[in-house]
Design a protein around this motif. Structure first.
Motif, PDB file in Angstrom:
ATOM      1  N   LEU A 263       0.858  -1.194   0.000  1.00 16.99           N
ATOM      2  CA  LEU A 263       0.000   0.000   0.000  1.00 16.99           C
ATOM      3  C   LEU A 263       0.887   1.234   0.000  1.00 16.99           C
ATOM      4  CD1 LEU A 263      -2.817   1.285   0.149  1.00 16.99           C
ATOM      5  CD2 LEU A 263      -2.658   1.147   2.659  1.00 16.99           C
ATOM      6  N   GLY A 264       0.734   2.037  -1.038  1.00 18.02           N
ATOM      7  CA  GLY A 264       1.548   3.232  -1.148  1.00 18.02           C
ATOM      8  C   GLY A 264       0.820   4.453  -0.601  1.00 18.02           C
ATOM      9  N   THR A 265       1.565   5.425  -0.136  1.00 16.30           N
ATOM     10  CA  THR A 265       1.024   6.692   0.369  1.00 16.30           C
ATOM     11  C   THR A 265       1.691   7.826  -0.367  1.00 16.30           C
ATOM     12  OG1 THR A 265       2.711   6.769   2.110  1.00 16.30           O
ATOM     13  CG2 THR A 265       0.615   5.703   2.657  1.00 16.30           C
ATOM     14  N   CYS A 283      -1.495   0.980  -9.082  1.00 13.43           N
ATOM     15  CA  CYS A 283      -0.547   1.911  -9.674  1.00 13.43           C
ATOM     16  C   CYS A 283       0.721   1.170 -10.062  1.00 13.43           C
ATOM     17  CB  CYS A 283      -0.223   3.041  -8.691  1.00 13.43           C
ATOM     18  SG  CYS A 283      -1.661   3.984  -8.136  1.00 13.43           S
ATOM     19  N   VAL A 284       1.399   1.720 -11.039  1.00 18.78           N
ATOM     20  CA  VAL A 284       2.645   1.142 -11.533  1.00 18.78           C
ATOM     21  C   VAL A 284       3.711   2.205 -11.486  1.00 18.78           C
ATOM     22  CG1 VAL A 284       3.808  -0.011 -13.443  1.00 18.78           C
ATOM     23  CG2 VAL A 284       1.370  -0.423 -13.038  1.00 18.78           C
ATOM     24  N   CYS A 285       4.823   1.874 -10.852  1.00 18.83           N
ATOM     25  CA  CYS A 285       5.949   2.796 -10.780  1.00 18.83           C
ATOM     26  C   CYS A 285       6.707   2.794 -12.104  1.00 18.83           C
ATOM     27  CB  CYS A 285       6.878   2.390  -9.645  1.00 18.83           C
ATOM     28  SG  CYS A 285       6.139   2.460  -8.000  1.00 18.83           S
ATOM     29  N   ILE A 290       4.290  -2.663  -8.931  1.00 16.88           N
ATOM     30  CA  ILE A 290       2.855  -2.439  -8.763  1.00 16.88           C
ATOM     31  C   ILE A 290       2.551  -2.267  -7.280  1.00 16.88           C
ATOM     32  CG2 ILE A 290       0.552  -3.429  -9.136  1.00 16.88           C
ATOM     33  CD1 ILE A 290       1.652  -4.959 -11.489  1.00 16.88           C
ATOM     34  N   TYR A 291       1.726  -1.290  -6.996  1.00 17.36           N
ATOM     35  CA  TYR A 291       1.306  -1.070  -5.612  1.00 17.36           C
ATOM     36  C   TYR A 291      -0.114  -0.541  -5.606  1.00 17.36           C
ATOM     37  CZ  TYR A 291       2.090   3.897  -6.456  1.00 17.36           C
ATOM     38  OH  TYR A 291       2.019   5.176  -6.951  1.00 17.36           O
ATOM     39  N   LEU A 292      -0.689  -0.511  -4.444  1.00 16.98           N
ATOM     40  CA  LEU A 292      -2.052  -0.006  -4.256  1.00 16.98           C
ATOM     41  C   LEU A 292      -2.015   1.431  -3.736  1.00 16.98           C
ATOM     42  CD1 LEU A 292      -3.810  -3.102  -2.609  1.00 16.98           C
ATOM     43  CD2 LEU A 292      -3.845  -2.400  -5.010  1.00 16.98           C
ATOM     44  N   SER A 293      -2.968   2.180  -4.214  1.00 16.68           N
ATOM     45  CA  SER A 293      -3.105   3.570  -3.757  1.00 16.68           C
ATOM     46  C   SER A 293      -4.591   3.851  -3.484  1.00 16.68           C
ATOM     47  CB  SER A 293      -2.566   4.540  -4.810  1.00 16.68           C
ATOM     48  OG  SER A 293      -2.717   5.883  -4.384  1.00 16.68           O
ATOM     49  N   ASN A 306       6.063   6.526  -1.819  1.00 14.53           N
ATOM     50  CA  ASN A 306       7.131   5.856  -1.056  1.00 14.53           C
ATOM     51  C   ASN A 306       7.512   4.501  -1.652  1.00 14.53           C
ATOM     52  OD1 ASN A 306       4.688   4.706  -0.471  1.00 14.53           O
ATOM     53  ND2 ASN A 306       5.190   4.306   1.686  1.00 14.53           N
ATOM     54  N   ILE A 307       6.572   3.818  -2.317  1.00 18.51           N
ATOM     55  CA  ILE A 307       6.884   2.545  -2.934  1.00 18.51           C
ATOM     56  C   ILE A 307       7.820   2.717  -4.120  1.00 18.51           C
ATOM     57  CG2 ILE A 307       5.887   0.524  -4.058  1.00 18.51           C
ATOM     58  CD1 ILE A 307       5.233   0.738  -1.117  1.00 18.51           C
TER      59      ILE A 307
END
Length: 311
Positions: A263-265, A283-285, A290-293, A306-307
């Motif tokens: 989980l990204g912030t 989301c994709v950096c 891949i992370y959740l937002s 932050n991810i």
């Protein structure tokens, strides 16, 4: 006159003396030939000769008796000896036959209703040589292993027409429709394996595993991994990489789940809102992570998350 008379008297005396000597020489006795020498063998020489003749006769009788006994025991006949029969197309042996020296033959066949058994206390070795006497092939059946030395090994079916297995210095080829491995541990390959299809038996799982190294599957036209009636699991201790140089990676399913995504912030997002958030966006950096937002009225995916910063 007196002188001539005297000469005649002396000549007459000489002639008379010669006559007397001649007459005496005629009456000389010749040496007697009464000694007679016997011809032949007598005494101990004769006894030795008879003894040698008797010994020779006994030896001939014993030799003849032994020859007749051997012919009877070995069952000699016009066709052969014992279980050995001489025929026009070769030699026919019945029963168990032992060979203590090398056997050189062109063909060995058993009877139509029996097996051909080769037995040895140590090993059985079959050699093939060329015209120069050089060894070209060897098959050794020993107590611990079966060794074959040849330029090319071929295994054919019962009819002898279809080729099933070949092995030479460059490659080992199996030309059967299916290769089945029934061992509990499966099959172990130290190097690469090239095959068009890997399939498990019915109601059994298919597992491809590399315990200590990486597992790579490559194909010039694509790799297809499917489980028609079960689940498909791909796990890795480190990284799992799906790469397509020219095409695309398609995940086609009624439900696609990506579990345990971080989980990204982002800056300015209150922590309480994050705790009560029920809807997220994926989301994709820029690095591909891949992370959740938290989902808002507008996209909350940020490259400064932050991810993405720590990826």
């Amino acid at each position: 006159m007196e002188q001539s008379a005297t000469l005649d008297i002396e000549t007459l005396k000489i002639t008379q003396d010669q006559y007397i000597l001649a007459s005496h020489s005629l009456h000389l006795q010749r040496p007697a030939c009464d000694a007679v020498y016997p011809v032949g063998l007598y005494g101990w020489r004769k006894r030795c000769l008879y003894f040698l003749l008797l010994l020779l006769l006994v030896t001939m009788i014993v030799n003849l008796a032994l020859t007749v006994w051997i012919l009877k025991v070995m069952n000699f006949s016009v066709d052969g000896m014992g279980s050995l029969r001489l025929k026009q197309n070769g030699i026919h042996l019945e029963g168990v036959s032992k060979f203590q020296r090398p056997l050189y033959v062109n063909d060995i066949q058993s009877r139509r209703d029996s097996w051909l058994l080769l037995r040895s206390d140590k090993n059985v070795t079959l050699n093939a040589r060329n015209k120069e006497g050089q060894l070209t092939g060897q098959l050794t059946v020993g107590p611990e292993a079966v060794e074959v030395q040849c330029q090319r090994l071929e295994v054919r079916d019962g009819d002898g027409g279809r080729l099933l297995f070949t092995a030479d210095e460059e490659e080992v080829a199996m030309l059967t429709d299916r290769l089945t491995v029934t061992g509990a541990e499966g099959a172990v390959f130290e190097h690469s394996v090239e095959t068009p299809l890997i399939q498990a038996r019915t109601s059994e799982d298919l597992r491809l595993e590399s315990p200590t190294r990486s597992l790579t599957m490559e194909a010039p036209r694509g790799v297809e991994v499917s489980a028609a009636r079960g689940t498909l699991g791909i796990s890795s201790r480190k990284d799992l990489q799906l790469e397509s140089t020219e095409g695309e990676i398609l995940l086609d399913a009624s439900s696609i789940r990506l579990g345990s995504l971080p989980l990204g912030t982002h800056a300015g997002s209150p922590s309480q809102a994050i705790q009560k958030q029920a809807v997220y966006e994926v989301c994709v950096c820029p690095s591909g992570k891949i992370y959740l937002s938290p989902a808002e009225s507008s996209s909350s995916c940020q490259a400064m998350s932050n991810i993405c910063l720590w990826s």
